[in-house]
Design an enzyme around this catalytic site. Sequence first.
Site, mmCIF file in Angstrom:
data_model
loop_
_atom_site.group_PDB
_atom_site.id
_atom_site.type_symbol
_atom_site.label_atom_id
_atom_site.label_comp_id
_atom_site.label_asym_id
_atom_site.label_seq_id
_atom_site.Cartn_x
_atom_site.Cartn_y
_atom_site.Cartn_z
ATOM 1 N N TYR A 1 45.439 44.457 40.382
ATOM 2 C CA TYR A 1 44.039 44.419 40.820
ATOM 3 C C TYR A 1 43.476 45.806 41.089
ATOM 4 O O TYR A 1 42.291 46.042 40.849
ATOM 5 C CB TYR A 1 43.875 43.481 42.026
ATOM 6 C CG TYR A 1 43.883 42.041 41.566
ATOM 7 C CD1 TYR A 1 42.789 41.493 40.903
ATOM 8 C CD2 TYR A 1 45.019 41.244 41.721
ATOM 9 C CE1 TYR A 1 42.808 40.199 40.424
ATOM 10 C CE2 TYR A 1 45.047 39.940 41.246
ATOM 11 C CZ TYR A 1 43.934 39.430 40.601
ATOM 12 O OH TYR A 1 43.953 38.151 40.114
ATOM 13 N N GLN B 1 31.802 33.433 37.345
ATOM 14 C CA GLN B 1 33.251 33.356 37.550
ATOM 15 C C GLN B 1 33.826 34.766 37.571
ATOM 16 O O GLN B 1 34.993 34.956 37.843
ATOM 17 C CB GLN B 1 33.901 32.604 36.378
ATOM 18 C CG GLN B 1 33.440 31.179 36.243
ATOM 19 C CD GLN B 1 33.926 30.602 34.913
ATOM 20 O OE1 GLN B 1 35.054 30.157 34.796
ATOM 21 N NE2 GLN B 1 33.072 30.607 33.923
ATOM 22 N N HIS C 1 34.646 33.042 42.125
ATOM 23 C CA HIS C 1 36.064 33.422 42.078
ATOM 24 C C HIS C 1 36.353 34.721 42.831
ATOM 25 O O HIS C 1 37.392 35.338 42.621
ATOM 26 C CB HIS C 1 36.536 33.543 40.625
ATOM 27 C CG HIS C 1 36.602 32.218 39.920
ATOM 28 N ND1 HIS C 1 36.656 32.082 38.551
ATOM 29 C CD2 HIS C 1 36.623 30.959 40.410
ATOM 30 C CE1 HIS C 1 36.706 30.788 38.229
ATOM 31 N NE2 HIS C 1 36.669 30.091 39.341
ATOM 32 N N CYS D 1 41.209 40.922 54.745
ATOM 33 C CA CYS D 1 42.305 41.082 55.709
ATOM 34 C C CYS D 1 43.187 39.825 55.671
ATOM 35 O O CYS D 1 42.680 38.713 55.765
ATOM 36 C CB CYS D 1 41.723 41.280 57.106
ATOM 37 S SG CYS D 1 42.969 41.259 58.387
ATOM 38 N N CYS E 1 43.451 46.931 57.007
ATOM 39 C CA CYS E 1 42.080 46.585 57.418
ATOM 40 C C CYS E 1 41.552 47.490 58.523
ATOM 41 O O CYS E 1 42.320 48.205 59.167
ATOM 42 C CB CYS E 1 42.047 45.141 57.897
ATOM 43 S SG CYS E 1 42.816 44.910 59.510
ATOM 44 N N GLY F 1 29.355 32.954 27.978
ATOM 45 C CA GLY F 1 30.654 33.647 27.906
ATOM 46 C C GLY F 1 31.780 33.016 28.686
ATOM 47 O O GLY F 1 32.484 33.706 29.418
ATOM 48 N N GLU G 1 32.338 32.003 20.516
ATOM 49 C CA GLU G 1 32.859 30.927 19.649
ATOM 50 C C GLU G 1 32.697 29.607 20.391
ATOM 51 O O GLU G 1 32.417 29.600 21.583
ATOM 52 C CB GLU G 1 34.339 31.178 19.332
ATOM 53 C CG GLU G 1 35.173 31.202 20.586
ATOM 54 C CD GLU G 1 36.561 31.805 20.419
ATOM 55 O OE1 GLU G 1 36.893 32.259 19.319
ATOM 56 O OE2 GLU G 1 37.280 31.807 21.417
ATOM 57 N N ALA H 1 26.844 37.792 23.442
ATOM 58 C CA ALA H 1 25.817 37.582 24.475
ATOM 59 C C ALA H 1 24.850 38.757 24.553
ATOM 60 O O ALA H 1 23.649 38.560 24.735
ATOM 61 C CB ALA H 1 26.487 37.356 25.830
HETATM 62 P P1 NAD Z 1 37.706 33.339 29.199
HETATM 63 O O1 NAD Z 1 38.305 34.667 28.858
HETATM 64 O O2 NAD Z 1 38.615 32.188 29.317
HETATM 65 O O3 NAD Z 1 36.622 33.028 28.090
HETATM 66 C C1 NAD Z 1 35.724 34.007 27.662
HETATM 67 C C2 NAD Z 1 34.825 33.403 26.595
HETATM 68 O O4 NAD Z 1 33.862 34.370 26.272
HETATM 69 C C3 NAD Z 1 35.570 33.036 25.293
HETATM 70 O O5 NAD Z 1 35.220 31.714 24.914
HETATM 71 C C4 NAD Z 1 35.053 34.054 24.280
HETATM 72 O O6 NAD Z 1 34.887 33.515 22.994
HETATM 73 C C5 NAD Z 1 33.712 34.422 24.869
HETATM 74 N N1 NAD Z 1 33.281 35.776 24.524
HETATM 75 C C6 NAD Z 1 34.028 36.885 24.268
HETATM 76 N N2 NAD Z 1 33.240 37.926 24.006
HETATM 77 C C7 NAD Z 1 31.962 37.475 24.091
HETATM 78 C C8 NAD Z 1 30.695 38.071 23.922
HETATM 79 N N3 NAD Z 1 30.552 39.370 23.604
HETATM 80 N N4 NAD Z 1 29.592 37.309 24.083
HETATM 81 C C9 NAD Z 1 29.690 35.996 24.387
HETATM 82 N N5 NAD Z 1 30.876 35.358 24.561
HETATM 83 C C10 NAD Z 1 31.986 36.104 24.428
HETATM 84 O O7 NAD Z 1 36.854 33.536 30.530
HETATM 85 P P2 NAD Z 1 36.308 32.519 31.624
HETATM 86 O O8 NAD Z 1 35.886 31.240 30.973
HETATM 87 O O9 NAD Z 1 35.364 33.305 32.457
HETATM 88 O O10 NAD Z 1 37.559 32.125 32.539
HETATM 89 C C11 NAD Z 1 38.474 33.081 32.880
HETATM 90 C C12 NAD Z 1 38.707 33.424 34.334
HETATM 91 O O11 NAD Z 1 39.137 34.806 34.346
HETATM 92 C C13 NAD Z 1 37.547 33.387 35.244
HETATM 93 O O12 NAD Z 1 37.984 32.692 36.330
HETATM 94 C C14 NAD Z 1 37.257 34.815 35.679
HETATM 95 O O13 NAD Z 1 37.182 34.875 37.092
HETATM 96 C C15 NAD Z 1 38.438 35.604 35.268
HETATM 97 N N6 NAD Z 1 38.123 36.897 34.602
HETATM 98 C C16 NAD Z 1 37.084 37.663 35.049
HETATM 99 C C17 NAD Z 1 36.748 38.857 34.390
HETATM 100 C C18 NAD Z 1 35.613 39.688 34.916
HETATM 101 O O14 NAD Z 1 35.309 39.623 36.097
HETATM 102 N N7 NAD Z 1 34.940 40.457 34.061
HETATM 103 C C19 NAD Z 1 37.484 39.259 33.275
HETATM 104 C C20 NAD Z 1 38.554 38.434 32.851
HETATM 105 C C21 NAD Z 1 38.850 37.252 33.524
#
Ligand code: NAD
Length: 235
Positions: free
Chosen positions: A55, A89, A107, A115, A137, A177, A205, A221
Amino acid sequence: MRGKKVVVLTGAGISAESGIKTFRDNDGLWENYRIEDVATPQAWQADPELVWKFYQARRRQMKEVGPNPAHEALARLESELDDFTLITQNVDDLHERGGSLSIIHMHGRLETLRCEKSGQIEVRMSDEDLEDDFLFCNCCAESSRVRPDIVWFGEMPMQMDEIYDAIGSCDVFIVVGSSGHVYPAAGLASAARLAGAQTILVNFEMPINGYDFDEVHLGKAGEILPKLVEKWLAE
Ligand code: NAD
């Protein structure tokens, strides 16, 4: 879209064009890690150092990237509509930096640390806060270790009452996304539709829950969403 109650849910895909890896795509964030090793309370118990370093790397990376046109398009939609809710998310701060004012981070957030003893959160993003050593903390008399302020697999997402209230009464529900794998977020499109909302998807997709959407826009997007927002606001 004007005059309607609009709820948007974003996932990792909206931050992909900013350079933050997604969760499940081929070169995704988790390619080199197993979820169980870095994103569960059990992992934090068993190997806190591995989890912490994972993290801290994400927190450092967040400072190096910026919002993209998709984040900015949602900020514009918020500024033009009277009844708008943004749920993400994502744990990054790119919606905030893209200009969104009110965001439900279901999330958790990378920016804040929690803390372990009191549960209080603080924003900790100074250079000293981003090294690999554990942090402590400022809230307890005897300083306690902090953990990432992230909802791990097996933990309850944040602000779910507020989320279900918004979903249950919206006219339009837009997902951007998200792969539709992670619940309860993945179930919100079908809940919104059952409650009578029009459901719209913008994703690279077709996700596994693609059948929950009345309207599907496939592509990046950052390219699609700004045009859609202009069209929605002109209607
Ligand atoms: P996921 O990775 O499971 O799905 C991402 C989706 O976005 C895919 O279907 C993919 O095809 C699509 N995608 C990829 N590039 C794209 C673009 N340029 N434009 C539009 N769509 C695009 O992610 P999720 O459904 O958010 O679930 C994953 C979990 O992982 C979440 O709980 C999240 O908290 C966490 N996460 C967060 C981050 C972040 O904060 N940036 C990054 C990775 C994972």
